[in-house]
Scaffold this active site. Structure first.
Site, PDB file in Angstrom:
ATOM      1  N   HIS A 133      38.855  18.750  -6.985  1.00  0.00           N
ATOM      2  CA  HIS A 133      38.094  17.678  -7.627  1.00  0.00           C
ATOM      3  C   HIS A 133      37.299  18.211  -8.813  1.00  0.00           C
ATOM      4  O   HIS A 133      36.075  18.318  -8.773  1.00  0.00           O
ATOM      5  CB  HIS A 133      37.173  16.988  -6.615  1.00  0.00           C
ATOM      6  CG  HIS A 133      37.908  16.109  -5.656  1.00  0.00           C
ATOM      7  ND1 HIS A 133      38.150  16.456  -4.345  1.00  0.00           N
ATOM      8  CD2 HIS A 133      38.487  14.889  -5.837  1.00  0.00           C
ATOM      9  CE1 HIS A 133      38.831  15.480  -3.754  1.00  0.00           C
ATOM     10  NE2 HIS A 133      39.062  14.530  -4.633  1.00  0.00           N
ATOM     11  N   ASN A 134      38.028  18.516  -9.874  1.00  0.00           N
ATOM     12  CA  ASN A 134      37.398  19.035 -11.083  1.00  0.00           C
ATOM     13  C   ASN A 134      37.887  18.222 -12.287  1.00  0.00           C
ATOM     14  O   ASN A 134      38.595  17.224 -12.123  1.00  0.00           O
ATOM     15  CB  ASN A 134      37.718  20.529 -11.222  1.00  0.00           C
ATOM     16  CG  ASN A 134      39.219  20.778 -11.106  1.00  0.00           C
ATOM     17  OD1 ASN A 134      40.016  20.013 -11.646  1.00  0.00           O
ATOM     18  ND2 ASN A 134      39.608  21.826 -10.385  1.00  0.00           N
ATOM     19  N   VAL A 136      40.098  18.816 -14.455  1.00  0.00           N
ATOM     20  CA  VAL A 136      41.553  18.786 -14.688  1.00  0.00           C
ATOM     21  C   VAL A 136      42.176  17.647 -13.877  1.00  0.00           C
ATOM     22  O   VAL A 136      43.073  16.949 -14.356  1.00  0.00           O
ATOM     23  CB  VAL A 136      42.211  20.136 -14.344  1.00  0.00           C
ATOM     24  CG1 VAL A 136      43.684  20.134 -14.745  1.00  0.00           C
ATOM     25  CG2 VAL A 136      41.484  21.279 -15.031  1.00  0.00           C
ATOM     26  N   GLN A 332      50.471  17.765   3.489  1.00  0.00           N
ATOM     27  CA  GLN A 332      51.163  16.962   2.481  1.00  0.00           C
ATOM     28  C   GLN A 332      52.086  15.908   3.088  1.00  0.00           C
ATOM     29  O   GLN A 332      52.157  14.782   2.617  1.00  0.00           O
ATOM     30  CB  GLN A 332      51.967  17.871   1.540  1.00  0.00           C
ATOM     31  CG  GLN A 332      51.103  18.620   0.564  1.00  0.00           C
ATOM     32  CD  GLN A 332      50.224  17.684  -0.260  1.00  0.00           C
ATOM     33  OE1 GLN A 332      50.704  16.747  -0.884  1.00  0.00           O
ATOM     34  NE2 GLN A 332      48.923  17.923  -0.242  1.00  0.00           N
TER      35      GLN A 332
HETATM   36 ZN   LIG Z   1      40.311  11.461  -7.671  1.00  0.00          ZN
END
Ligand SMILES: [Zn+2]
Length: 407
Positions: A133-134, A136, A332
């Site tokens: 959560h950055n 990018v 995933q």
């Molecule tokens: Zn998000």
């Protein structure tokens, strides 16, 4: 037992009306709270001359980054490469480029210096240290949103105002994300959980942080629609709360079943924008494998980091966060089966285009790749699946909690 755990979350409180009016002492005080921004004062802001949009990338811009922006509408766009080419400024450059390309800066008579200042502050308020959560991730979501905005159904009906909101919501939708999920904030008695009454805690914070920056930079202060922009931005960002996934998905499905989405209505266009942002936010599994795999590794690293903090402080370890009980593949496969596939199956019904088919194609291939790596995890997800592409209406709490972290 509720325990208090000290975690570092940088919070920049939204300004009061008086502060918004431009009181300098109040701004200085507010700056003192904004450690991250203070410490990482931007190269771009420091004495940078006023530039026109074509030259905004001057110092950092290289030919390759410029070339990449020519294909910013490509689903294969490599945001990691673009971020490297722009020295970690992908969110600023990509969003500025799109705002300019859509003609929004000119149309809404936005002050380019304010636009740039706003985008730099947004980028800085994302936490670089978060594996996932950055800024990018925000740039990636903004690029995906751009792809969706260009889809024929949307491109024909959306107004410039809708596009402006969609891009801004994408760029700010995880602003100041602490790298842990809502249950963690609740069980550690974090003040944000109390402030937002344990409801859409992170999403409310992302929205309010974005509003804080809009007011600080006075980006829309000349527009009569300023209040409406702030409200609609909130409505879009709050839609990314995955715990409300079923609510949005059911509504979307009903509209599609009854074929009654009328994009001439502002409320329906807004709903489609919400769905587009939700798709953009969790589209990682629909990207080509080389990109998708990197996102999977990053998000799992963030989960496991939360699990490590929980272990260290003897808190109950959140689902999917225990590195000893989960693999990247198992995380995933569950996420794809219960959260991504149902959403993208409906999106493809709504927007039956080459892009939608491409996304579903990658999703299938990527799931097969993870399944090949972890056949056991693959088997357990199939047990809960009701129908291919239209997974169970009530995803397990495990899958939802995963979604809540990935969004
Ligand atoms: Zn998000």
């Amino acid at each position: 037992m509720i325990q208090k755990v000290k975690i570092v979350i940088i919070y920049s409180p939204p300004p009061t009306r008086a502060e918004s009016a431009g009181s300098i002492p109040a701004r200085r005080v507010r700056r003192l709270f904004s450690f991250q921004r203070h410490l990482l004062s931007s190269r771009l802001l420091r004495g940078a001359p006023h530039l026109n949009p074509l030259h905004i990338l001057d110092e950092d811009y290289c030919g390759q980054a410029k070339c990449m922006l020519e294909k910013v509408g490509s689903w294969n766009f490599d945001i990691f490469l673009f971020d490297r080419l722009t020295n970690g400024n992908s969110l600023v450059f990509l969003t500025f480029h799109l705002l300019n390309q859509y003609g929004l800066i000119e149309l809404f008579q936005l002050d380019m210096v304010k636009v740039r200042q706003f985008l730099v502050l947004v980028q800085e308020d994302y936490h670089n240290q978060n594996p996932y959560h950055n800024a990018v991730h925000a740039a990636d979501v903004t690029q995906a949103m751009h792809c969706y905005l260009r889809e024929p159904k949307l491109a024909q009906s959306l107004t410039s105002f809708d596009i402006l909101l969609g891009l801004l919501a994408a760029a700010t939708h995880d602003l100041d994300h602490p790298g842990v999920n809502q249950p963690f904030l609740i069980k550690t008695n974090h003040y944000l959980a109390a402030l937002y009454r344990n409801t859409s805690v992170l999403e409310n914070h992302h929205w309010r942080s974005a509003v804080g920056l809009l007011r600080e930079t006075e980006l829309f202060s000349h527009l009569p629609a300023e209040d409406s922009i702030e409200r609609q931005l909130g409505s879009l960002i709050l839609a990314t709360d995955i715990s409300r996934q079923n609510e949005y998905l059911s509504r979307f499905r009903t509209h599609l079943d009854e074929n009654n989405l009328c994009l001439g209505h502002a409320s329906h266009r807004h709903f489609v924008l919400q769905m587009a942002l939700k798709c953009a936010d969790i589209c990682n599994p629909c990207r080509p494998w080389e990109l998708s795999k990197q996102w999977s590794e990053k998000v799992t690293e963030e989960f496991f980091h939360q699990g490590d903090i929980e272990k260290k402080h003897k808190l109950e370890i959140s689902p999917l966060c225990d590195s000893e009980a989960n693999t990247i593949a198992s995380v995933q496969i569950g996420f794809m089966t219960y959260v991504v596939e149902p959403l993208f199956a409906e999106w493809a019904r709504f927007s039956d285009t080459r892009l939608s088919q491409t996304m579903l194609g990658h999703l299938g291939l990527n799931k097969a790749s993870w399944s090949a790596m972890d056949p056991e995890a693959s088997g357990s997800s199939e047990e809960g699946e009701s129908e291919p592409g239209r997974a169970t209406e009530e995803p397990s709490s495990r899958a939802l909690s995963q979604g809540s972290q990935e969004s």
